[in-house]
Scaffold this motif. Structure first.
Motif, mmCIF file in Angstrom:
data_model
loop_
_atom_site.group_PDB
_atom_site.id
_atom_site.type_symbol
_atom_site.label_atom_id
_atom_site.label_comp_id
_atom_site.label_asym_id
_atom_site.label_seq_id
_atom_site.Cartn_x
_atom_site.Cartn_y
_atom_site.Cartn_z
ATOM 1 N N ARG A 1 -2.764 -1.080 -6.715
ATOM 2 C CA ARG A 1 -2.764 -0.298 -5.478
ATOM 3 C C ARG A 1 -2.365 1.150 -5.747
ATOM 4 N NH1 ARG A 1 -0.652 -5.276 -3.206
ATOM 5 N NH2 ARG A 1 1.454 -4.500 -3.558
ATOM 6 N N TYR B 1 -4.808 4.098 -4.540
ATOM 7 C CA TYR B 1 -4.343 5.068 -3.548
ATOM 8 C C TYR B 1 -4.212 6.466 -4.145
ATOM 9 C CZ TYR B 1 -3.234 1.238 -0.340
ATOM 10 O OH TYR B 1 -3.302 0.147 0.498
ATOM 11 N N SER C 1 -7.734 7.718 -4.528
ATOM 12 C CA SER C 1 -8.319 7.925 -3.209
ATOM 13 C C SER C 1 -7.769 9.190 -2.555
ATOM 14 C CB SER C 1 -8.039 6.709 -2.319
ATOM 15 O OG SER C 1 -8.436 6.949 -0.995
ATOM 16 N N PHE C 2 -6.439 9.369 -2.600
ATOM 17 C CA PHE C 2 -5.840 10.518 -1.928
ATOM 18 C C PHE C 2 -6.299 11.831 -2.542
ATOM 19 C CE2 PHE C 2 -2.336 13.665 -1.753
ATOM 20 C CZ PHE C 2 -2.396 13.935 -0.402
ATOM 21 N N GLU D 1 -13.573 3.254 0.938
ATOM 22 C CA GLU D 1 -12.378 2.875 1.691
ATOM 23 C C GLU D 1 -12.591 1.563 2.444
ATOM 24 O OE1 GLU D 1 -9.284 4.321 2.338
ATOM 25 O OE2 GLU D 1 -9.523 5.858 0.793
ATOM 26 N N MET E 1 -7.800 9.026 7.267
ATOM 27 C CA MET E 1 -7.605 8.283 6.016
ATOM 28 C C MET E 1 -6.755 9.078 5.032
ATOM 29 S SD MET E 1 -11.134 6.165 5.277
ATOM 30 C CE MET E 1 -12.300 7.497 5.548
ATOM 31 N N HIS F 1 -3.090 8.967 5.935
ATOM 32 C CA HIS F 1 -2.488 7.673 5.626
ATOM 33 C C HIS F 1 -2.339 7.447 4.122
ATOM 34 C CE1 HIS F 1 -3.264 6.939 9.869
ATOM 35 N NE2 HIS F 1 -2.536 5.841 9.777
ATOM 36 N N ASP F 2 -3.269 7.951 3.344
ATOM 37 C CA ASP F 2 -3.186 7.767 1.891
ATOM 38 C C ASP F 2 -2.108 8.630 1.248
ATOM 39 O OD1 ASP F 2 -5.183 5.914 1.927
ATOM 40 O OD2 ASP F 2 -6.770 7.251 1.247
ATOM 41 N N ASP G 1 0.982 6.354 0.474
ATOM 42 C CA ASP G 1 0.815 4.999 -0.058
ATOM 43 C C ASP G 1 1.041 4.906 -1.561
ATOM 44 O OD1 ASP G 1 0.318 3.993 2.439
ATOM 45 O OD2 ASP G 1 -1.858 4.091 2.270
ATOM 46 N N TYR G 2 0.483 5.866 -2.299
ATOM 47 C CA TYR G 2 0.623 5.783 -3.759
ATOM 48 C C TYR G 2 2.069 6.013 -4.196
ATOM 49 C CZ TYR G 2 0.753 10.912 -4.067
ATOM 50 O OH TYR G 2 1.111 12.231 -3.940
ATOM 51 N N LYS H 1 2.463 0.370 3.493
ATOM 52 C CA LYS H 1 1.252 0.498 2.746
ATOM 53 C C LYS H 1 0.040 0.323 3.570
ATOM 54 C CE LYS H 1 -1.433 -0.130 2.058
ATOM 55 N NZ LYS H 1 -1.649 0.554 2.865
ATOM 56 N N GLN I 1 -1.592 0.920 5.341
ATOM 57 C CA GLN I 1 -1.905 1.833 5.829
ATOM 58 C C GLN I 1 -1.848 2.265 6.090
ATOM 59 O OE1 GLN I 1 -2.083 1.644 5.667
ATOM 60 N NE2 GLN I 1 -2.436 1.303 5.317
#
Length: 362
Positions: free
Chosen positions: A146, A150, A153-154, A193, A243, A246-247, A250-251, A360, A362
């Motif tokens: 994860r 993340y 993604s971010f 996503e 998105m 939210h990201d 998370d990481y 997480k 989300q």
């Protein structure tokens, strides 16, 4: 082909896709007709999330086996020694069929059947539950996967949006909506996503079960719904911003988990506090006061906007719930130095991330 015609061929009711439901007043699907130079979101594109989710599950298994688990073992992730349980068919049968926490009347009955004192029965069930608890190396593998997703993604999303004027000025986000062409890179990011969250739902039964399991399910279903609906209604700009917000945290949470499993506690505490700050600022300040504010003030009311608004409120309630857990964790464990939960207790193995894991999502 227009969107309703495509979806009718797919076996979906044309009435369900009526433009008055999906688009703001005055707009029709004819406004979103594609040409050689202009591309708009097409709902059938989202069917790619099925093979996408399967591919991500495969990549995850490969990553955990070849990268995360060897890395964890190399850095010293290890479990406490777990007591062995004496084989007992009667107790094992009860454990499998009725669960690992028998009530007092069940213990009395089992004591008669197995000819064992109740205290020994309680010890047997406690040790048996400990055997089924996920090991730290498994938790480390999940957190590593994860974290990698993340993080990628971010920063990928940030790179895609950095030069977009509507990213910095949210009034531009809704300019000429819904006639906003879709850049291919944003379409693929959206699909990635959606595929990721579908993969999370598919693997929930096999992943470490956290205390906020029900909240995770609500979060994942809400997120998948918002991605699907916002794509079909061409709210890509708004969805990308949501998105990315939210990201952002998370990481950092997944990194804090990894450090905790490595028992690098001081670094873990520092990273966790950084996560708490980013989470609270992004989800209790930026999301409601900027992103959500412009959504409700710049977009006219129509059925899909009302539906999205309802799901955004669900997300915000989850943000508040998880923020409470995060603040509680900071005060009880980090600042006051409260003793962490004993690994021998009936709850899951001591793990700081269990209290914050909901974030997480989300």
């Amino acid at each position: 082909l227009s969107v309703p015609n495509i979806l009718t061929r797919m076996g979906v009711s044309e009435g369900f896709w009526h433009h008055e439901f999906w688009l703001p007043p005055g707009a029709t699907w004819e406004d979103l007709k594609e040409s050689a130079d202009v591309h708009y979101p097409q709902p059938q594109d989202l069917l790619l999330c099925i093979p996408g989710a399967l591919l991500l599950i495969f990549v995850r298994c490969l990553f955990e086996r070849t990268v995360a688990l060897p890395l964890g073992r190399g850095l010293g992730v290890s479990d406490k020694r777990r007591p062995k349980v004496q084989t007992n068919a009667t107790l094992e049968g009860f454990y499998v069929l009725l669960g690992g926490t028998p009530k007092e009347k069940d213990l009395v009955s089992l004591a008669k059947q197995s000819d064992l004192p109740i205290k020994k029965l309680e010890t047997w069930f406690r040790h048996r539950r400990a055997q089924d608890r996920p090991r730290l190396i498994k938790k480390f593998g999940e957190a590593s996967w994860r974290f990698m997703f993340y993080f990628t993604s971010f920063f990928s999303g940030l790179a895609l949006l950095y030069d977009k004027p509507w990213f910095w000025d949210h009034t531009v986000c809704w300019l000429k909506f819904p006639q906003q062409p879709l850049p291919p890179t944003l379409g693929w990011f959206y699909l990635l996503e959606l595929s990721f969250y579908c993969s999370l739902v598919a693997t929930l039964p096999f992943d470490v079960k956290r205390k906020d399991f029900k909240e995770q399910i609500i979060h994942h279903i809400t997120t998948i719904t918002l991605i699907f609906v916002s794509y079909c209604a061409n709210m890509i700009r708004f969805g990308m911003i949501v998105m990315l917000v939210h990201d952002a945290s998370d990481y950092i949470l997944e990194l804090a988990k990894m450090l905790h499993y490595l028992k690098w506690q001081r670094v873990c505490d520092a990273v966790f506090i950084a996560f708490a700050v980013v989470f609270i600022v992004s989800r209790l300040v930026i999301f409601p006061l900027i992103v959500y504010y412009y959504f409700v003030t710049k977009l006219p009311l129509f059925p899909i906007s009302c539906l999205i608004n309802a799901f955004l409120m669900v997300l915000q309630l989850l943000h508040i719930f998880w923020s409470y857990l995060i603040i509680q964790m900071i005060f009880s464990v980090i600042l006051r130095g409260a003793k962490r939960q004993d690994a021998r207790s009936d709850t899951e193995e001591s793990d700081r991330s269990e209290a914050e894991d909901p974030a997480k999502n989300q």
